[in-house]
Write a protein that holds these residues in place. Structure first.
Motif, PDB file in Angstrom:
ATOM      1  N   LYS B 379      10.560  11.760 -53.019  1.00 25.47           N
ATOM      2  CA  LYS B 379       9.332  12.468 -52.624  1.00 25.47           C
ATOM      3  C   LYS B 379       9.622  13.364 -51.411  1.00 25.47           C
ATOM      4  CE  LYS B 379       4.547  11.208 -51.525  1.00 25.47           C
ATOM      5  NZ  LYS B 379       4.275  12.585 -51.239  1.00 25.47           N
ATOM      6  N   TRP B 380       8.968  14.491 -51.355  1.00 26.87           N
ATOM      7  CA  TRP B 380       9.241  15.425 -50.261  1.00 26.87           C
ATOM      8  C   TRP B 380       7.958  15.793 -49.524  1.00 26.87           C
ATOM      9  CZ3 TRP B 380       9.659  17.020 -55.447  1.00 26.87           C
ATOM     10  CH2 TRP B 380       8.672  17.912 -55.890  1.00 26.87           C
ATOM     11  N   SER B 381       8.148  16.393 -48.370  1.00 25.64           N
ATOM     12  CA  SER B 381       7.020  17.061 -47.722  1.00 25.64           C
ATOM     13  C   SER B 381       7.497  18.472 -47.405  1.00 25.64           C
ATOM     14  CB  SER B 381       6.588  16.316 -46.464  1.00 25.64           C
ATOM     15  OG  SER B 381       7.703  16.046 -45.662  1.00 25.64           O
ATOM     16  N   SER B 384      10.940  19.915 -45.584  1.00 25.92           N
ATOM     17  CA  SER B 384      12.086  19.007 -45.657  1.00 25.92           C
ATOM     18  C   SER B 384      13.379  19.799 -45.893  1.00 25.92           C
ATOM     19  CB  SER B 384      11.866  18.006 -46.795  1.00 25.92           C
ATOM     20  OG  SER B 384      13.104  17.507 -47.240  1.00 25.92           O
ATOM     21  N   GLU B 415       2.830   9.555 -54.711  1.00 26.38           N
ATOM     22  CA  GLU B 415       2.601  10.945 -55.103  1.00 26.38           C
ATOM     23  C   GLU B 415       1.378  11.041 -56.022  1.00 26.38           C
ATOM     24  OE1 GLU B 415       3.984  14.035 -54.206  1.00 26.38           O
ATOM     25  OE2 GLU B 415       2.091  14.347 -55.207  1.00 26.38           O
ATOM     26  N   GLU B 425       4.248  23.770 -55.757  1.00 24.41           N
ATOM     27  CA  GLU B 425       4.567  23.608 -54.338  1.00 24.41           C
ATOM     28  C   GLU B 425       6.020  24.019 -54.060  1.00 24.41           C
ATOM     29  OE1 GLU B 425       3.000  20.564 -51.428  1.00 24.41           O
ATOM     30  OE2 GLU B 425       4.928  19.674 -51.955  1.00 24.41           O
TER      31      GLU B 425
END
Lengths: 101, 713
Positions: B379-381, B384, B415, B425
């Protein structure tokens, strides 16, 4: 046949190169086509996965108490906005139910 | 066929059908010698004489000693057979192959603990009973006609299915079943007053044993009562189901009416199939409506018997029992208590053992040409750096004609978005990739190469099918992300799963080779020099320091940077600090402007305006440092093998500081004061970065992947 002569060595080698190049090009084309099909498959899988995701989400909303509590308001709104359309929808629902039986 | 089998029947005043039942038991063929065992609990209607006439071994017990589970355990103890077939005194084998069929069930697999067969209604049974029994036994064996081996699948999906429809697996009826002695020795009947067979079925299944439905093992067996007696019988049955299994019949005015309506509808279909049509349906359906209403009332009241007064319980009970005594039965997977939760966040690690090689398809050495590449990412934000690198590499491969897909691995299930939203995104905030994005691994179709990109992703990738090669993109020494813990062990274990690595920086590749014995290639990050354009000294704020302050990531050593800047503030009161890289508010011991996570264009503007950059990483070399270098921002970094491997240790490209506050303050101050030195360093740094493009990084990764595929496996 003189194995050392230019005509017997040079020509077949050129032909071999040409065959090799043609085979190589065909191979690259086949690989590119395979990639295209793979991408198509990924796209289809992604659409199906998103559809399942949103369907589950919608079902979740419909199962929620708030959604059920809001039913009379939604029906009233629909009736006020479009009375004939509402009757059509009710008739369609009844037909569907009868069919599913 | 086993050497011996016992047919065991508990009896109490069963003369009505007992002769018929025992005659059919004695008529069984293809089963060798059959022992017939009767345990009588005080019959006074001639049942004993009938049993003896058929050569049964008869044991008499006191009526008070009888319990459904306890007495059956006693019968297995008394029996000599390796398998014990149970009947009730009113269940007549429907054919002379009944017992052979039960025994055939045990031959389906070595772990078959019990076999059961269907019940056919007696000819005088009501249409409701006939229809219900037909429906019930059609649940198994493809409509009730095939042998059906049942086992509990212990995957998350299997357990979910089991919780939704437990009866599909647990159903057992000792009206007509057989148990293997070896299984009974392990899991005997519980000494419960009722539903002992359901409980046994549940325990056998949950112990991982198999149970078989055999359509050839039919018996004739049904009950019919007058309406009021039916109500009381159902009350007793369902009270016991509640006492033993904790079952509670759901109810509600709409729901119960709907259930009754459904049952009547099923009866109507059954009657039609029997040739009853039109107005002839009305009388039987009225009877059906009454029957199912009564049944539902008995079920609702029985499973809530604990809330009724004892006198009412006695009145409602056909047995005349006024008590409600919950049985102490073992915990079940169905209770969700005392059992392992397959949705546990770390179960992907547990499932990875015992150790095994990554699953790859055998293949001939693959010629060069377009590949399909599947990337498994955590998972990312937004912002990153690690994900920016991954998505840039995806784009680089796409530009070279390869096809990519991106699969999120999110064991914490945090998520909330669909794959399409995630893709938007990535395209909007990272890189405009063409790859499809999936929110989990459920749509996995395989690829030429699959790439794990973080230690957690390495575990699920190992067993994913349809890949010719599997690789592990290692950007950071993730073992150092954790204090000594299970996570640090597992991060290290991810390097030992058998992947070949593509490491960021030669240093990381060396660490993997030397420390973990991993076959490692490397790539070096590029920088987006179009966004991070070079700026000279003009226009720079002489007192502004830009600090990468992602303080929630400990390896960024942000507190160390603050300590160094604290020293500097004491020396230079006019210093100004701009923090960036985190949306989490940070407390600084000096005045600072926190810009949070910024888009690349804003960062580039900051890098062109500041006079010194400060970016630390203790475990790798930061992409942020490259971007500052591209922008002509003189930079202070911490000394270390990770930085030396990427930039050399001469200090020509960045100012290297020892890991101490005063040393950091000294180096920042030197750059602030000696602008000629800083400007020369910035020019060298820009030239260095210009050589390390994303195209070059793409070439390195593509080359590594093609090398992996070129090897025959």
């Amino acid at each position: 046949v003189n194995p050392g002569s230019e005509s017997t060595v040079g020509e077949p080698a050129a032909a071999q190169d040409e065959t090799l190049a043609r085979t190589e090009a065909a191979l690259q084309e086949a690989l590119a086509e395979r990639n295209r099909l793979w991408e198509e498959l990924q796209q289809r899988k992604a659409v199906e996965a998103d559809l399942a995701f949103w369907r589950a989400k919608a079902e979740g909303y419909e199962r929620s108490r708030w959604w059920k509590l809001g039913l009379p308001l939604r029906v009233a709104k629909r009736v006020l906005e479009d009375p004939p359309g509402t009757l059509d929808i009710i008739a369609h629902d009844l037909r569907q139910r009868r069919r599913s039986r | 066929v086993p050497a011996s089998v016992t047919v065991a029947i508990p009896v109490l005043n069963g003369a009505r059908y007992l002769d018929e039942v025992l005659t059919m038991v004695r008529a069984q063929r293809d089963v060798g010698e059959v022992e017939l065992l009767i345990v009588d609990s005080g019959s006074t209607d001639g049942s004993l004489e009938i049993a003896r006439k058929h050569g049964a071994v008869v044991h008499e017990i006191d009526k008070r000693e009888f319990s459904h589970g306890g007495t059956r355990n006693r019968m297995v103890e008394l029996a000599s057979g390796s398998h014990v077939a149970f009947l009730t005194q009113d269940a007549t084998p429907a054919s002379d192959r009944w017992l052979a069929s039960l025994l055939e069930g045990f031959e389906q697999a070595d772990d078959v603990a019990a076999v059961f067969g269907p019940h056919d209604p007696r000819p005088d049974a009501s249409h409701m009973i006939k229809a219900e029994m037909e429906r019930h036994f059609a649940s198994w064996g493809d409509g009730g006609v095939e042998v059906d081996v049942q086992r509990l699948e212990r995957s998350a999906a299997g357990l979910e299915e089991y919780r939704r429809f437990p009866g599909q697996l647990t159903f057992m009826s000792d009206v007509n079943c057989a148990v293997a002695r070896w299984a009974w020795e392990r899991i005997p009947y519980r000494e419960v007053p009722y539903a002992e067979d359901q409980l046994l079925g549940r325990e056998l299944i949950e112990a991982g044993l198999a149970k078989v439905y055999h359509p050839g093992a039919r018996v004739l067996h049904s009950h019919d009562y007058p309406p009021l007696a039916f109500l009381r019988r159902y009350f007793d049955e369902f009270r016991s189901l509640r006492e033993v299994l904790g079952f509670v019949q759901p109810w509600g005015p709409k729901r119960t009416l709907w259930d009754v309506r459904g049952l009547v509808g099923a009866d109507r279909r059954w009657l039609r199939a029997q040739g009853v049509h039109g107005s002839a349906l009305v009388p039987p359906l009225l009877v059906s409506g009454r029957h199912h209403s009564i049944r539902m009332a008995g079920a609702i009241l029985g499973t809530r018997a604990d809330r009724l007064p004892a006198s009412l319980r006695k009145l409602l009970s056909l047995e005349g029992r006024s008590t409600f005594v919950p049985s102490d039965v073992p915990a079940s997977v169905l209770d969700g208590a005392d059992v392992f939760d397959p949705d546990w966040n770390w179960d992907f690690v547990r499932a990875a053992y015992p150790r095994r090689e990554p699953l790859v398809e055998p293949h001939a050495a693959r010629p060069k040409g377009p590949m399909t590449v599947a990337w498994i990412v955590p998972k990312w934000s937004v912002g990153s750096g690690g994900h920016t690198t991954i998505f840039r590499l995806v784009r680089q491969l796409e530009r070279r004609g390869h096809s990519c897909s991106i699969h999120l691995f999110d064991p914490d299930r945090m998520e909330p978005r669909a794959g399409g939203q995630l893709r938007e995104e990535i395209r909007e905030h990272f890189v405009p990739v063409d790859a499809q994005v999936f929110r989990d691994l459920s749509s996995w179709t395989g690829a030429d190469v699959a790439i794990a990109t973080e230690w957690r992703t390495a575990f699920p990738l190992r067993d994913l099918p349809g890949c010719r090669a599997k690789a592990y993109l290692v950007q950071d020494d993730e073992t150092q992300f954790y204090p000594t813990s299970a996570q640090s062990i597992w991060a290290r274990e991810s390097y030992r799963l058998g992947y070949r690595a593509i490491a960021y920086t030669p240093w990381m590749a060396d660490v993997l080779r030397e420390r973990d014995g991993v076959e490692a290639r490397y790539f070096e990050c590029g920088t987006d020099t179009d966004v991070y354009t070079f700026a000279g000294e003009e226009g720079r704020d002489p007192n502004l320091v830009a600090v990468y302050a992602r303080w929630e990531t400990p390896r960024r050593a942000v507190e160390l940077a603050f300590a160094g800047l604290g020293n500097l503030f004491e020396r230079r009161p006019g210093l100004r600090v701009a923090l960036f890289g985190s949306n989490v508010e940070v407390q600084t011991p000096f005045p600072a402007t926190d810009l949070g996570v910024c888009p690349p264009a804003e960062l580039a503007a900051l890098y062109r305006r500041a006079s010194v950059g400060l970016v630390f990483s203790l475990t790798t070399h930061s992409l942020v440092a490259h971007e500052m270098m591209a922008s002509g921002l003189p930079l202070v970094e911490l000394e270390g093998a990770n930085v030396a491997s990427a930039l050399g240790d001469s200090g020509e490209l960045v100012q290297l500081a020892a890991q101490a506050p005063d040393a950091i303050a000294d180096e920042v101050e030197r750059l602030l004061d000696d602008r000629a030195h800083a400007a020369a360093m910035a020019r060298r740094a820009r030239a260095f970065v210009e050589q390390r493009t994303w195209e070059r990084a793409g070439d390195q990764v593509e080359g590594a992947l093609l090398e992996l595929l070129a090897e025959q496996r």
